[in-house]
Design a protein around this motif. Structure first.
Motif, PDB file in Angstrom:
ATOM      1  N   LYS A 540     -15.578   1.104 -13.419  1.00  0.00           N
ATOM      2  CA  LYS A 540     -15.166   0.018 -12.224  1.00  0.00           C
ATOM      3  C   LYS A 540     -13.603   0.385 -12.019  1.00  0.00           C
ATOM      4  O   LYS A 540     -12.912   0.758 -12.976  1.00  0.00           O
ATOM      5  N   GLN A 541     -13.283   0.370 -10.780  1.00  0.00           N
ATOM      6  CA  GLN A 541     -11.993   0.777 -10.342  1.00  0.00           C
ATOM      7  C   GLN A 541     -11.164  -0.104  -9.556  1.00  0.00           C
ATOM      8  O   GLN A 541     -11.595  -0.909  -8.897  1.00  0.00           O
ATOM      9  N   ILE A 542      -9.761  -0.159  -9.730  1.00  0.00           N
ATOM     10  CA  ILE A 542      -9.193  -0.979  -8.797  1.00  0.00           C
ATOM     11  C   ILE A 542      -8.016  -0.162  -8.254  1.00  0.00           C
ATOM     12  O   ILE A 542      -7.419   0.652  -9.188  1.00  0.00           O
ATOM     13  N   VAL A 543      -7.777   0.020  -6.942  1.00  0.00           N
ATOM     14  CA  VAL A 543      -6.769   0.895  -6.605  1.00  0.00           C
ATOM     15  C   VAL A 543      -5.507   0.053  -6.064  1.00  0.00           C
ATOM     16  O   VAL A 543      -5.659  -1.091  -5.326  1.00  0.00           O
ATOM     17  N   ILE A 544      -4.288   0.241  -6.440  1.00  0.00           N
ATOM     18  CA  ILE A 544      -2.953  -0.368  -5.956  1.00  0.00           C
ATOM     19  C   ILE A 544      -2.358   0.508  -5.590  1.00  0.00           C
ATOM     20  O   ILE A 544      -1.833   1.662  -5.752  1.00  0.00           O
ATOM     21  N   GLY A 545      -2.025   0.154  -4.032  1.00  0.00           N
ATOM     22  CA  GLY A 545      -1.083   1.049  -3.175  1.00  0.00           C
ATOM     23  C   GLY A 545       0.515   0.633  -3.182  1.00  0.00           C
ATOM     24  O   GLY A 545       0.606  -0.683  -3.128  1.00  0.00           O
ATOM     25  N   TYR A 546       1.228   1.517  -3.086  1.00  0.00           N
ATOM     26  CA  TYR A 546       2.709   1.144  -3.223  1.00  0.00           C
ATOM     27  C   TYR A 546       3.497   2.108  -2.048  1.00  0.00           C
ATOM     28  O   TYR A 546       3.426   3.364  -2.099  1.00  0.00           O
ATOM     29  N   THR A 547       4.085   1.529  -1.061  1.00  0.00           N
ATOM     30  CA  THR A 547       4.557   2.192  -0.057  1.00  0.00           C
ATOM     31  C   THR A 547       5.876   2.624  -0.398  1.00  0.00           C
ATOM     32  O   THR A 547       6.299   4.028   0.046  1.00  0.00           O
ATOM     33  N   GLY A 548       6.505   2.250  -1.206  1.00  0.00           N
ATOM     34  CA  GLY A 548       8.037   2.386  -1.442  1.00  0.00           C
ATOM     35  C   GLY A 548       8.821   2.073  -0.109  1.00  0.00           C
ATOM     36  O   GLY A 548       8.394   1.325   0.530  1.00  0.00           O
ATOM     37  N   ASP A 549       9.774   3.044   0.179  1.00  0.00           N
ATOM     38  CA  ASP A 549      10.356   2.789   1.313  1.00  0.00           C
ATOM     39  C   ASP A 549      10.198   4.088   2.309  1.00  0.00           C
ATOM     40  O   ASP A 549      10.261   5.091   2.000  1.00  0.00           O
ATOM     41  N   HIS A 569       6.733  -2.279   1.571  1.00  0.00           N
ATOM     42  CA  HIS A 569       8.062  -2.882   1.710  1.00  0.00           C
ATOM     43  C   HIS A 569       8.483  -2.833   3.226  1.00  0.00           C
ATOM     44  O   HIS A 569       8.401  -1.938   3.997  1.00  0.00           O
ATOM     45  N   ILE A 570       8.897  -3.915   3.581  1.00  0.00           N
ATOM     46  CA  ILE A 570       9.140  -4.406   4.938  1.00  0.00           C
ATOM     47  C   ILE A 570      10.539  -4.175   5.433  1.00  0.00           C
ATOM     48  O   ILE A 570      11.022  -4.013   6.500  1.00  0.00           O
ATOM     49  N   SER A 571      11.748  -4.543   4.600  1.00  0.00           N
ATOM     50  CA  SER A 571      12.925  -4.435   4.765  1.00  0.00           C
ATOM     51  C   SER A 571      13.221  -5.670   5.977  1.00  0.00           C
ATOM     52  O   SER A 571      12.879  -6.492   5.423  1.00  0.00           O
ATOM     53  N   HIS A 572      14.060  -5.431   7.026  1.00  0.00           N
ATOM     54  CA  HIS A 572      14.602  -6.333   7.970  1.00  0.00           C
ATOM     55  C   HIS A 572      13.548  -5.994   9.316  1.00  0.00           C
ATOM     56  O   HIS A 572      13.897  -4.912   9.812  1.00  0.00           O
ATOM     57  N   PRO A 573      13.164  -6.897  10.167  1.00  0.00           N
ATOM     58  CA  PRO A 573      12.703  -6.760  11.416  1.00  0.00           C
ATOM     59  C   PRO A 573      13.779  -6.516  12.336  1.00  0.00           C
ATOM     60  O   PRO A 573      14.793  -7.034  12.461  1.00  0.00           O
ATOM     61  N   GLU A 574      13.772  -5.347  13.209  1.00  0.00           N
ATOM     62  CA  GLU A 574      14.604  -4.995  14.366  1.00  0.00           C
ATOM     63  C   GLU A 574      14.449  -6.154  15.563  1.00  0.00           C
ATOM     64  O   GLU A 574      13.212  -6.603  15.647  1.00  0.00           O
ATOM     65  N   ASN A 575      15.316  -6.468  16.327  1.00  0.00           N
ATOM     66  CA  ASN A 575      15.021  -7.560  17.274  1.00  0.00           C
ATOM     67  C   ASN A 575      14.271  -7.158  18.295  1.00  0.00           C
ATOM     68  O   ASN A 575      13.181  -7.952  18.876  1.00  0.00           O
ATOM     69  N   TYR A 576      14.215  -5.762  18.613  1.00  0.00           N
ATOM     70  CA  TYR A 576      13.029  -5.415  19.633  1.00  0.00           C
ATOM     71  C   TYR A 576      11.634  -5.594  18.988  1.00  0.00           C
ATOM     72  O   TYR A 576      10.622  -5.615  19.950  1.00  0.00           O
TER      73      TYR A 576
END
Length: 688
Positions: A540-549, A569-576
């Motif tokens: 059986k498998q589990i998959v973990i994804g990691y975006t980094g920046d 990883h989201i950082s900070h939302p831009e106003n637009y």
């Protein structure tokens, strides 16, 4: 005239008899004896003319009374005229004066000249041992202890029996100075064999100190019980304290307490330094605690501020220890850690170097070896993905050690394998604070060359290197780096260090963990996103994804499609992004609000953990996650902050209060009242 053998021998006998009385302080205690011996010597010299003999007697008298300059002046006036038969004595007195004014190299020359002349006169043999002994003390001052020991052994070859005890004691002290306790003890035993009762007690004290150095507590107890200390209160406190220390180490706490109390009686009746005063009372308190006599321990600590001779630091220490003994909050483990038994220095003239060596030799275990022997709590050995970071970028650099903005990284455990992911600022501190140990680390994986993702990489490598090199263990851990981090890290080429490996498209960390990577869109060259495929024994498998920046791009969604767990990883939302949530304009270099939403909709993970928040303006973690849940229609999305622990393979979150595994959708997240601190994760049973 030239003296024959008998008058010369008579002169030496009378001279040394008077000198011995002068050295013992007889002018004050036995003035009649001094006058009688002086009269006998003067009568002899009036009948047997020896050129310079009167001046030698006068110079010796002045030297014994501490007037070294006048003594030396008299000796120099007869340098050319003194009879050759007594020239060995002239050189001896010259050496004594030079030694007393710390001109040791010149004193050495004078003593050697005296010895050379004495070798040709049998009349000098009775006092030749004194020359050898004084030459030895010269070498002792020069820290040349081996030559000093050689000189005292030469003194033993020609000395009378009444001097053998003091010479063996001298050799014992010299061996002690070079930390050769075995030979020191042997010499002290010989000193006891030849010694008079008046000095035996002090020899036993010194021998006890050496036996204690060897942790031979039973022998040290025997010696300390026979020890006396004359009129030296500091030595008496030292012996009694160390006697108690020996009993403490043997587990006889009641008897140890009695010894410490006797030491405190000496403290109270004498003026001693604060260092001498404080050690026995803290040892006494510790002995009471070890014997479960907590009330007595509190009494002794409370009395510290009432006793004289204690520094403000000692009083502060006692004050800090008292709360640990309160009946409602008894903390014995902490008390013992902060109030350890302490030995005291061996001799009144112990050097700084000796004290350092004593402290080092008394250490039970080297810090790295002690670390390696520590045990991890059982719950931290199970498979899990643990968040050990809060904030992104350089925010953690804005404050000191108690900073509110903390960086960090991640720790993935699968079966017995430990994988560190992106160890940035504060990672090792967060890692240890969470209860993990570096001995659990097998791999370190870095996604890109930014300090908030690799600042602690070198620290992790240094720690693992120090731990494993001591057993010549190699290959215990592997570092997997992107190209830029590898090029900038410059790891030293040491034999037991793990050589970094470049991350390729696909690599097996072991038979149960597959690591895949793709290049992403970030302002760091060669930045990567990862996918960890974890396999169990049943396939059986589990998959973990990691975006980094990275910024959002469609290939990222395809790469991470159908992950069980997604760390985004989201950082900070831009106003637009907030004003135009339906816009197709995505944030550059980071996912941002719209990029995270697009990724979740494309990858369709079972659980999403959103991290890498930036709080340079405000902490909007909870608000962002709430908005992302609404926009994507998924309720298995959590903000990732220090303390979140995802248990594998069940994919449940550990409640931070009752530690029960909880479905992500049933976890409640709070800020704990701290606007930018770590978040708290609670199950519905622990949070109304």
């Amino acid at each position: 005239m030239t003296a024959d053998s008998e008058p010369l021998q008579k002169f030496y006998t009378l001279f040394w008899q008077l000198r011995k009385s002068l050295r013992k302080g007889y002018p004050k205690t036995h003035p009649d004896t001094i006058e009688s011996e002086k009269s006998m010597l003067q009568r002899f010299l009036s009948e047997n003319h020896l050129k310079g003999a009167d001046e030698l007697v006068q110079a010796s008298y002045l030297e014994c009374n501490g007037d070294f300059d006048r003594s030396q002046g008299i000796l120099f006036t007869i340098e050319e005229t003194i009879s050759t038969e007594i020239k060995p004595l002239w050189f001896f007195l010259i050496g004594n004066n030079l030694r007393e004014i710390r001109k040791m190299e010149d004193a050495e020359i004078a003593y050697k000249a005296s010895i050379k002349l004495c070798d040709n006169q049998k009349e000098c043999q009775d006092w030749l041992s004194s020359v050898w002994s004084n030459l030895a003390s010269t070498y002792e001052y020069l820290k040349d202890h081996e030559r000093a020991i050689e000189c005292v052994n030469n003194a033993l070859k020609c000395c009378l029996n009444d001097k053998r005890s003091s010479l063996h004691r001298f050799i014992g002290t010299l061996y002690a100075a070079i930390y050769d306790s075995d030979n020191a003890i042997s010499e002290y035993q010989k000193a006891i064999e030849y010694g008079e009762n008046a000095v035996l007690g002090r020899i036993y004290a010194r021998m006890g100190h050496q036996q204690l150095k060897k942790n031979d507590f039973s022998s040290a107890i025997y010696s300390y019980k026979l020890a006396t200390y004359g009129h030296n209160p500091e030595e008496s406190i030292r012996v009694l304290n160390n006697l108690g220390y020996c009993y403490s180490r043997l587990g006889n706490f009641a008897t140890a307490a009695e010894a410490y109390k006797k030491a405190m009686v000496q403290v109270d009746t004498s003026q001693v330094g604060t260092r001498t005063a404080c050690v026995p009372i803290f040892n006494l308190a510790r002995a009471y605690v070890d014997n479960s006599e907590f009330k007595q321990a509190k009494t002794e600590l409370s009395n510290v501020r009432k006793r004289s001779g204690f520094s403000s630091q000692d009083k502060s220490k006692a004050k800090s220890l008292l709360p640990l003994l309160n009946s409602r909050s008894l903390n014995i483990r902490e008390f013992k850690a902060r109030c350890e038994y302490e030995k005291m220095g061996w001799e009144a003239n112990t050097t700084c170097e000796e004290l350092i060596s004593i402290k080092l030799s008394g250490a039970k275990i080297e810090a790295y070896a002690d670390y390696k022997e520590r045990k991890v709590r059982k719950e931290f050995e199970q498979s899990a993905f643990t968040i050990l970071r809060d904030w992104s970028s350089a925010l953690p650099l804005l404050d000191g050690s108690s900073r509110q903005f903390k960086g960090g990284g991640y720790f993935l455990q699968w079966n017995s394998l430990g994988i560190v992911l992106d160890p940035g600022f504060d990672f090792l501190c967060n890692f240890h604070d969470a209860g993990f140990l570096a001995t659990q680390i097998n791999h370190v994986v870095v996604s890109h060359d930014h300090t908030d993702h690799n600042r602690d990489l070198r620290g992790v490598d240094d720690l693992l290197y120090e731990i494993w090199k001591r057993n010549n263990d190699t290959g215990k851990y592997t570092m997997w780096l992107d190209k830029s981090t590898d090029a900038s890290s410059h790891f030293p080429d040491a034999g037991h260090r793990s050589r970094p490996k470049l991350i390729s498209r696909t690599q097996n960390l072991d038979e149960s963990v597959l690591l895949e990577s793709i290049n992403v869109k970030h302002d760091a060259k060669h930045a990567l996103a990862f996918k960890f495929t974890l396999s169990d024994s049943e396939g059986k498998q589990i998959v973990i994804g990691y975006t980094g920046d990275t910024a959002w791009f469609p290939k990222l969604g395809r790469f991470l499609f159908d992950c069980d767990v997604l760390i985004a990883h989201i950082s900070h939302p831009e106003n637009y992004e907030l004003l135009h949530p339906d816009s197709t304009q995505f944030k550059a270099n980071h996912l941002g609000y719209l990029g995270v939403c697009a990724l979740i909709q494309a990858a369709k993970p079972k659980i999403t953990l959103i991290g890498e928040f930036w709080a340079g303006l405000a902490d909007v973690r909870l608000e962002l996650v709430r908005a992302i849940r609404e926009r994507t229609g998924s309720d298995s999305i959590l903000p990732a902050a220090s303390g979140l622990r995802l248990l594998l393979p069940r994919l449940s979150v550990e409640c931070g209060q009752c530690f029960s595994p909880t479905a992500p959708r049933d976890i409640r997240v709070t800020s704990g009242g701290n606007s930018v601190g770590s978040l708290q994760y609670r199950c519905t049973q622990c949070l109304l």
